[in-house]
Design a protein around this motif. Structure first.
Motif, PDB file in Angstrom:
ATOM      1  N   VAL A 171       0.798  -1.163   0.141  1.00 15.48           N
ATOM      2  CA  VAL A 171       0.076  -0.129   0.135  1.00 15.48           C
ATOM      3  C   VAL A 171       0.805   1.168   0.081  1.00 15.48           C
ATOM      4  CG1 VAL A 171      -1.645   1.568   1.370  1.00 15.48           C
ATOM      5  CG2 VAL A 171      -1.946  -1.164   1.142  1.00 15.48           C
ATOM      6  N   ALA A 172       1.887   1.231   0.816  1.00 14.63           N
ATOM      7  CA  ALA A 172       2.929   2.281   0.938  1.00 14.63           C
ATOM      8  C   ALA A 172       3.310   2.683  -0.349  1.00 14.63           C
ATOM      9  CB  ALA A 172       4.036   1.987   1.857  1.00 14.63           C
ATOM     10  N   LEU A 173       3.864   1.689  -1.355  1.00 17.67           N
ATOM     11  CA  LEU A 173       4.372   1.946  -2.530  1.00 17.67           C
ATOM     12  C   LEU A 173       3.261   2.089  -3.636  1.00 17.67           C
ATOM     13  CD1 LEU A 173       6.650  -1.354  -2.751  1.00 17.67           C
ATOM     14  CD2 LEU A 173       7.504   0.937  -2.587  1.00 17.67           C
ATOM     15  N   GLY A 174       2.213   2.329  -3.320  1.00 16.01           N
ATOM     16  CA  GLY A 174       1.169   2.151  -4.298  1.00 16.01           C
ATOM     17  C   GLY A 174       0.957   3.603  -4.660  1.00 16.01           C
ATOM     18  N   GLU A 175      -0.438   3.809  -5.231  1.00 16.08           N
ATOM     19  CA  GLU A 175      -0.570   5.350  -5.877  1.00 16.08           C
ATOM     20  C   GLU A 175      -0.931   6.343  -4.870  1.00 16.08           C
ATOM     21  OE1 GLU A 175      -5.562   4.804  -6.048  1.00 16.08           O
ATOM     22  OE2 GLU A 175      -4.279   4.347  -7.703  1.00 16.08           O
ATOM     23  N   SER A 176      -1.396   5.816  -3.322  1.00 19.21           N
ATOM     24  CA  SER A 176      -1.247   6.812  -2.297  1.00 19.21           C
ATOM     25  C   SER A 176      -0.020   7.074  -1.553  1.00 19.21           C
ATOM     26  CB  SER A 176      -2.434   6.231  -1.468  1.00 19.21           C
ATOM     27  OG  SER A 176      -3.629   6.280  -2.224  1.00 19.21           O
ATOM     28  N   GLY A 177       0.917   6.194  -2.037  1.00 17.80           N
ATOM     29  CA  GLY A 177       2.263   6.615  -1.423  1.00 17.80           C
ATOM     30  C   GLY A 177       3.301   6.837  -2.178  1.00 17.80           C
TER      31      GLY A 177
END
Length: 505
Positions: free
Chosen positions: A45-51
């Motif tokens: 999640v941290a690597l995704g679009e919000s991170g």
């Protein structure tokens, strides 16, 4: 489509950093009693679009990565599971993986439709994807909780086998085949795929073990590769004839892991490393799929309600129904009910309707993702306390004894390397008190980096490595005798007068 070498360099750099951080996170999650999947999911999640801003919405790739990783995890679970420990509780494990799944799917689907207001297709999918327990979570958490072998055996058997019917069920519903053919045909398809998968798993396991015992490979490092290849041969063969690849890979690995093969300890260590790598790649990929902006209070509320139904209604009813095949005391059944750990499997299964374009599949993915995180946080860390509360914990299990074998082809014997772990009761036992079968002997003891040739009065200690030479026909009896002493200490010489008979192959 052009290929840029700089993109590959960046991928290797980021992938190496993420993998190394994920490996370091294992210690933190283990000490907290949590399955590592939560840490890996949050990293994704941290690597995704919000991170970090990585855009990833390729559901077909996520589906392929998920199935490949689950096959590796199931292979590792089969290779490291002792059939002798699983056999007494195999009936309950198989019942949980079949009848228990059917009960759980029914209860959750009814709740999803009538309580949460979902259409029938989505409600049945919710029940199907959330019913199987997660092999990675079960194997990693339960092996550090001291439980009777019949409990760990039933839970490991369930988690190893229940993926197969649920994958078939989710696929049939997502493609519309379930509505087209009806319930009887769907049950028949699931039974067929399970039967074919189990049969090919046994064939690959026994056939591969026969070949491996007769193939003197030039390097010990080739044995782990060969064993894992055989496990995936079972998976590929089963899927080729439309059988269950997951059932085949688990059964095949279970047979191989319990066969008399050279370098078994090295093979298991290699499989464990591959399984950790598969978990990291799988969970980070699934985390990348999540968009936190889609998570609303409504999604969280639905996830909490669905999780309550699954944990406190569907799971207990499925365990109760499955216990008809193998009754157990209510305390043990209660623990089995609480230990139904959900992990990556439900999230992976939601990639099937996503890839098939099912209506509201994204909503289902978000709901299942939130539910898995919440209830893994609830059940994982509390397992030791629940085991003590229900009085099913056993301080004396498991005993620590690691045995690795290497063939001595010219004299039809095997050299066993035995490590005495800190939990073993072999500490303080004299070599003469081992009472190994006639013809087997302890040829060397390695202690603190020093070697010594033992005498009958040599006292063994924690941390010792023993080199035991045994005729090949007595190898099973020798290993069994060593395990008896490791579990019972000196009393083993009085409790077990004769070495057990070797079970039929």
């Amino acid at each position: 489509m052009s290929f840029d070498v700089h993109d590959l360099d960046a991928f290797i750099l980021v992938g190496s950093v993420v993998t190394f951080l994920a490996i370091l996170a294992v210690r933190m999650s283990t000490r907290a009693g949590l399955p590592s999947l939560l840490v890996y999911l949050l990293m994704g999640v941290a690597l995704g679009e919000s991170g970090a801003g990585i855009q990833f919405e390729n559901y077909e790739v996520a589906h392929a990565v998920g199935f490949g990783a689950l096959a590796v995890i199931l292979a590792e679970g089969g290779l490291t599971t002792s059939w002798r420990e699983m056999r007494p509780s195999i009936r309950l494990g198989v019942s949980l993986a079949t009848l228990g799944v059917a009960v759980s799917v029914t209860v959750v689907a009814l709740a999803g439709h009538y309580l949460l207001g979902m259409p029938w297709e989505l409600a049945v999918l919710l029940g199907a994807v959330t019913s199987p327990t997660d092999a990675a979570a079960v194997f990693s958490v339960l092996r550090v909780v001291p439980l009777p072998k019949r409990l760990t055996g039933s839970l490991e058997a369930e988690s190893g086998l229940n993926d197969a019917p649920t994958v078939v069920l989710v696929t049939l519903i997502s493609t519309g085949a379930a509505a087209e053919h009806g319930v009887p045909a769907m049950v028949g398809i699931i039974a067929y795929e399970l039967a074919i998968g189990v049969a090919l798993g046994f064939a690959a396991g026994f056939g591969g073990a026969w070949v491996m015992r007769r193939a003197a490979l030039p390097s010990s490092g080739l044995y782990p590769l060969a064993v894992m290849t055989l496990a995936f041969l079972a998976y590929g063969g089963a899927t080729f004839v439309h059988g269950s690849g997951f059932a085949a890979v688990y059964v095949g690995a279970l047979v191989l892991g319990n066969s008399e093969l050279p370098h078994r300890a090295a093979t298991r260590s290699f499989a464990e490393g591959l399984a950790w790598l598969a978990q990291i790649g799988l969970f980070v990929t699934l985390g990348l799929l999540l968009s936190p902006g889609r998570i609303t209070l409504s999604t969280v509320g639905l996830a909490v309600v669905a999780g309550l139904v699954l944990t406190f209604v569907a799971r207990p009813l499925s365990v109760l129904a499955s216990s008809v095949a193998q009754p157990m005391p209510w305390r043990e059944l209660s623990f089995v009910s609480w230990a139904g750990l959900r992990g990556a499997v439900p999230i992976v299964l939601t990639t099937i309707p996503l890839a098939e374009g099912v209506t509201d599949a994204t909503r289902l993915f978000d709901l299942v993702f939130v539910m898995v995180v919440i209830y893994t946080l609830l059940t994982g860390p509390t397992l030791p306390a629940v085991a003590r509360l229900l009085k099913v914990a056993r301080r004396s299990e498991p005993r620590g004894l690691e045995v690795e074998a290497a063939p001595l082809e010219r004299i039809a014997a095997d050299l066993l390397q035995v490590f005495i772990a800190p939990t073993s009761r072999m500490h303080g036992v004299e070599v003469g008190e081992l009472r190994l079968p006639r013809g087997a002997s302890v040829s060397m003891v390695i202690r603190d980096g020093q070697t010594l040739v033992p005498e009958r009065r040599t006292v063994l200690r924690h941390g010792d490595d023993l080199l035991v030479v045994t005729p090949r026909k007595l190898r099973w009896q020798t290993e069994e005798r060593l395990r008896q002493v490791s579990e019972r200490g000196r009393l083993a010489q009085w409790l077990v007068e004769k070495p057990p008979r070797r079970p039929p192959s």
